[in-house]
Design an enzyme around this catalytic site. Structure first.
Site, PDB file in Angstrom:
ATOM      1  N   GLY A 126       2.785 -25.028 -22.173  1.00 11.70           N
ATOM      2  CA  GLY A 126       2.343 -24.792 -23.548  1.00 11.70           C
ATOM      3  C   GLY A 126       1.152 -23.854 -23.617  1.00 11.70           C
ATOM      4  O   GLY A 126       0.363 -23.747 -22.676  1.00 11.70           O
ATOM      5  N   ARG A 142       8.709 -23.247 -19.527  1.00  8.40           N
ATOM      6  CA  ARG A 142       8.557 -24.533 -18.835  1.00  8.40           C
ATOM      7  C   ARG A 142       9.550 -24.721 -17.673  1.00  8.40           C
ATOM      8  O   ARG A 142       9.729 -25.823 -17.190  1.00  8.40           O
ATOM      9  CB  ARG A 142       8.746 -25.682 -19.837  1.00  8.40           C
ATOM     10  N   LYS A 156      -4.972 -25.262 -16.998  1.00  7.21           N
ATOM     11  CA  LYS A 156      -4.728 -24.988 -18.417  1.00  7.21           C
ATOM     12  C   LYS A 156      -4.055 -26.177 -19.069  1.00  7.21           C
ATOM     13  O   LYS A 156      -3.134 -26.760 -18.491  1.00  7.21           O
ATOM     14  CB  LYS A 156      -3.797 -23.763 -18.517  1.00  7.21           C
ATOM     15  N   THR A 157      -4.443 -26.606 -20.193  1.00  6.17           N
ATOM     16  CA  THR A 157      -3.698 -27.460 -21.124  1.00  6.17           C
ATOM     17  C   THR A 157      -4.647 -27.950 -22.199  1.00  6.17           C
ATOM     18  O   THR A 157      -5.759 -28.409 -21.907  1.00  6.17           O
ATOM     19  CB  THR A 157      -2.999 -28.678 -20.473  1.00  6.17           C
ATOM     20  N   ASP A 205      -4.289 -30.506 -23.710  1.00  8.05           N
ATOM     21  CA  ASP A 205      -4.310 -31.973 -23.662  1.00  8.05           C
ATOM     22  C   ASP A 205      -5.561 -32.534 -22.983  1.00  8.05           C
ATOM     23  O   ASP A 205      -5.914 -33.691 -23.195  1.00  8.05           O
ATOM     24  CB  ASP A 205      -3.080 -32.489 -22.908  1.00  8.05           C
ATOM     25  N   LYS A 215      -7.993 -40.950 -53.388  1.00  6.52           N
ATOM     26  CA  LYS A 215      -6.717 -41.592 -53.698  1.00  6.52           C
ATOM     27  C   LYS A 215      -5.728 -41.631 -52.535  1.00  6.52           C
ATOM     28  O   LYS A 215      -4.664 -42.215 -52.655  1.00  6.52           O
ATOM     29  CB  LYS A 215      -6.069 -40.922 -54.909  1.00  6.52           C
TER      30      LYS A 215
HETATM   31  P1  FBP Z   1       1.048 -28.225 -21.489  1.00  2.00           P
HETATM   32  O1  FBP Z   1       0.826 -29.540 -20.823  1.00  2.00           O
HETATM   33  O2  FBP Z   1       2.107 -27.415 -20.881  1.00  2.00           O
HETATM   34  O3  FBP Z   1      -0.228 -27.459 -21.620  1.00  2.00           O
HETATM   35  O4  FBP Z   1       1.533 -28.492 -22.985  1.00  2.00           O
HETATM   36  C1  FBP Z   1       0.901 -29.440 -23.762  1.00  2.00           C
HETATM   37  C2  FBP Z   1       1.522 -29.593 -25.135  1.00  2.00           C
HETATM   38  O5  FBP Z   1       0.884 -28.734 -26.056  1.00  2.00           O
HETATM   39  C3  FBP Z   1       1.445 -31.056 -25.578  1.00  2.00           C
HETATM   40  O6  FBP Z   1       0.236 -31.338 -26.196  1.00  2.00           O
HETATM   41  C4  FBP Z   1       2.644 -31.159 -26.477  1.00  2.00           C
HETATM   42  O7  FBP Z   1       3.136 -32.478 -26.550  1.00  2.00           O
HETATM   43  C5  FBP Z   1       3.647 -30.267 -25.807  1.00  2.00           C
HETATM   44  O8  FBP Z   1       2.905 -29.283 -25.129  1.00  2.00           O
HETATM   45  C6  FBP Z   1       4.583 -29.599 -26.756  1.00  2.00           C
HETATM   46  O9  FBP Z   1       5.533 -28.924 -26.008  1.00  2.00           O
HETATM   47  P2  FBP Z   1       6.404 -27.717 -26.538  1.00  2.00           P
HETATM   48  O10 FBP Z   1       5.503 -26.516 -26.573  1.00  2.00           O
HETATM   49  O11 FBP Z   1       7.461 -27.550 -25.502  1.00  2.00           O
HETATM   50  O12 FBP Z   1       6.914 -28.091 -27.886  1.00  2.00           O
END
Ligand code: FBP
Length: 538
Positions: free
Chosen positions: A82, A146, A203-204, A206, A243
């Site tokens: 991602g 991926r 990288k991520t 997350d 609300k």
């Molecule tokens: P990476 O671990 O490859 O950095 O991706 C993280 C992420 O952004 C998650 O937070 C999310 O659940 C997932 O990728 C979404 O995947 P996709 O881009 O395949 O929809």
């Protein structure tokens, strides 16, 4: 045509300004000619599955090397998984450092992720193109993907490409799964007598690729700041309109680092941390009750509005759902995907758990897994699941005379918009330094390493750089129904400083509308606004 603040061209004034804003480098990286990589005294254990790349020591880059001319390098780079803000700066840092080491060095970008290595799809990256991507978001320079490199055929195809290009280095910019791939490829290449050195960059968004040396993965800061701006805006909207209950699901796959960071940034009325739910073994029903309790307390105080944060991976932390997902993963890996095929094959408790969920959520749980065998949690609308469950609970409580408020909810999902935006200054400098470090690790012939830049809470000038053996982060985990070596995901530590800070403050956020408004990411202006690192790294 030149751009002015009043002209509308293809390139925004901010794009132009960011392209010419050189990131700050740690002092250690100012003069590459005198650097050397020194191994630490202890080496990691030799791991059976990785005989060629395990048993290596951590490397720290220090000054004090010779001024001898450095080798010419031919290096490949790939973006994997991602998007995360700052990826282009890693590539630019890598390119610049390789050229500083030897002006004739060349960098090749593999196209659309690891499949580019397998298929031999690449192009040489040149300075005139790269300068357009400095401080830009996204991975569009060379694309990402991926695909895993794991079968004997894929590994052999990758080796063929690497040898045809005569690469002595391959930099894999990726998360835990992609860096597991980096380790497997590094091991395979050495076992086949190939001299190419595989180096990873963390990288991520997350934030779950962490270790003693990797304090945070790049992209996390930018994603959290982007979401926190939106959450702050939603808090103010809630406080103004009085609300709605806003249920905001935040990206971050498994770990709840993003939710924790955003909670510290914005002070919502409630933030659920998946790791705590797992520790307390809460059921789906109990999590919904906890949310309903907060709404009830606020209703008693005359407040029928609020903001609730939910981590995307929450469902996998709830023990009954986790057990269900594990069974579904195995069934899906074996070819079953329709609910009528799956239900009879589940254990009674898993079948009950699935059937208790709304039809849309059942269908979302049965969607294809990603190439690494992960559930695609970004497609599971847990915010809607909890709105439905909480709404039923509040209705029952109302009938029993235990709740007299009005429940009006708005679902939100904050995810993709935080992955490809302009990086924060933190990610800009962090990524640039990571790129330099990758070049130095290739130069030191480090194979099966991940680059690190640490000391991130200190000023950039004081950051330290080096490489850690990838095998020190690998353990065995169940994927697609069988045990596989993977990099261990770093979950939120409930004993850590960041969680302790959150735990000490959250009670006060339930009733008092103590919202905090971080505002948009700022690249230019006073240091207090432009500089800084994630609160969870302090
Ligand atoms: P990476 O671990 O490859 O950095 O991706 C993280 C992420 O952004 C998650 O937070 C999310 O659940 C997932 O990728 C979404 O995947 P996709 O881009 O395949 O929809």
């Amino acid at each position: 045509m030149s751009e002015t603040p009043h002209s509308i061209g293809d390139v925004s004034p901010l794009q132009i300004a960011l392209r010419s804003s050189k990131p700050t480098l740690p002092s250690i990286l100012h003069d590459l000619t005198q650097l050397r990589a020194v191994p630490s005294a202890s080496a990691n254990a030799v791991v059976e599955l990785f005989p060629h790349i395990s048993g290596q020591s951590k490397l720290t880059i220090i000054s004090g090397g010779s001024r001898e001319a450095r080798r010419l390098h031919r290096v490949g780079v790939v973006l994997s998984g991602g998007q995360a803000a700052g990826g282009h700066n890693v590539i630019i840092g890598l390119f610049e450092a390789l050229r500083q080491l030897n002006p004739a060095s060349q960098l090749f970008g593999f196209l659309n992720g690891p499949s580019g290595i397998i298929k031999g799809q690449y192009r040489e990256l040149v300075a005139s193109e790269l300068h357009l991507y400095l401080n830009s978001g996204g991975f569009d320079l060379i694309g990402s993907g991926r695909t895993k490199i794991e079968t004997p055929e894929q590994l052999a195809a990758a080796k063929k490409t690497i040898e045809a290009l005569q690469l002595d280095g391959l930099v894999i910019i990726g998360g835990d799964d992609s860096n597991t791939n980096a380790a497997m490829l590094g091991e395979y290449l050495r076992s086949q007598g190939c001299v190419c050195n595989v180096v990873g960059a963390p990288k991520t968004i997350d934030g779950d690729l962490r270790s003693d040396d990797i304090e945070v993965s790049f992209g996390f800061d930018t994603a959290c700041r982007t979401y926190s701006e939106a959450i702050g805006n939603i808090c103010r909207d809630a406080l103004s309109a009085k609300k709605y209950y806003h249920f905001i699901r935040l990206m971050g796959r498994s770990a709840s680092h993003i939710t924790l960071e955003c909670a510290l940034q914005t002070h919502p009325n409630l933030a659920i941390i998946g790791e705590e739910v797992a520790q307390q073994s809460l059921t789906l029903q109990q999590v919904a009750e906890r949310i309903a309790d907060v709404i009830g307390v606020r209703a008693d105080a005359g407040k029928d509005y609020g903001v609730i944060l939910l981590p995307e991976g929450l469902i996998e932390f709830i023990p009954d759902c986790k057990a269900l997902i594990k069974e579904l993963n195995t069934l899906l890996a074996n070819g079953s995907s329709a609910i009528e095929d799956v239900l009879p094959q589940l254990t009674p408790s898993a079948a009950n758990c699935l059937q208790a969920m709304p039809k849309e959520i059942q269908a979302q749980l049965l969607l294809d897994r990603d190439p690494h065998g992960n559930v695609q949690v970004s497609k599971i609308e847990t915010e809607r699941l909890f709105i439905a469950m909480v709404s039923d609970m509040l209705q029952q409580r109302s009938q029993q005379g235990k709740y007299s408020g009005k429940f009006n909810a708005q679902p939100h999902f904050l995810g993709y918009e935080g992955r490809a935006c302009f990086p924060t200054r933190f990610d800009s400098s962090y990524c640039y330094a990571l790129g330099y470090t990758c070049a130095l690790l290739v130069d030191a012939a480090a194979n099966g390493y991940i680059a690190f830049v640490k000391g991130l809470a200190r000023p950039v000038e004081e950051w330290e750089v080096g490489g850690a053996p990838l095998t020190s982060m690998i353990h065995l985990e169940e994927r697609k129904g069988s045990r596989k070596p993977v990099i261990r995901k770093a979950l939120v530590s409930l004993d850590g400083t960041a969680f302790a800070l959150f735990a000490s403050q959250r009670e006060g956020w339930v009733l008092d509308d103590n919202y905090r408004y971080p505002g948009p990411i700022q690249f230019f202006g006073p240091d207090a606004i432009t500089h800084g690192c994630p609160l969870t790294c302090l």
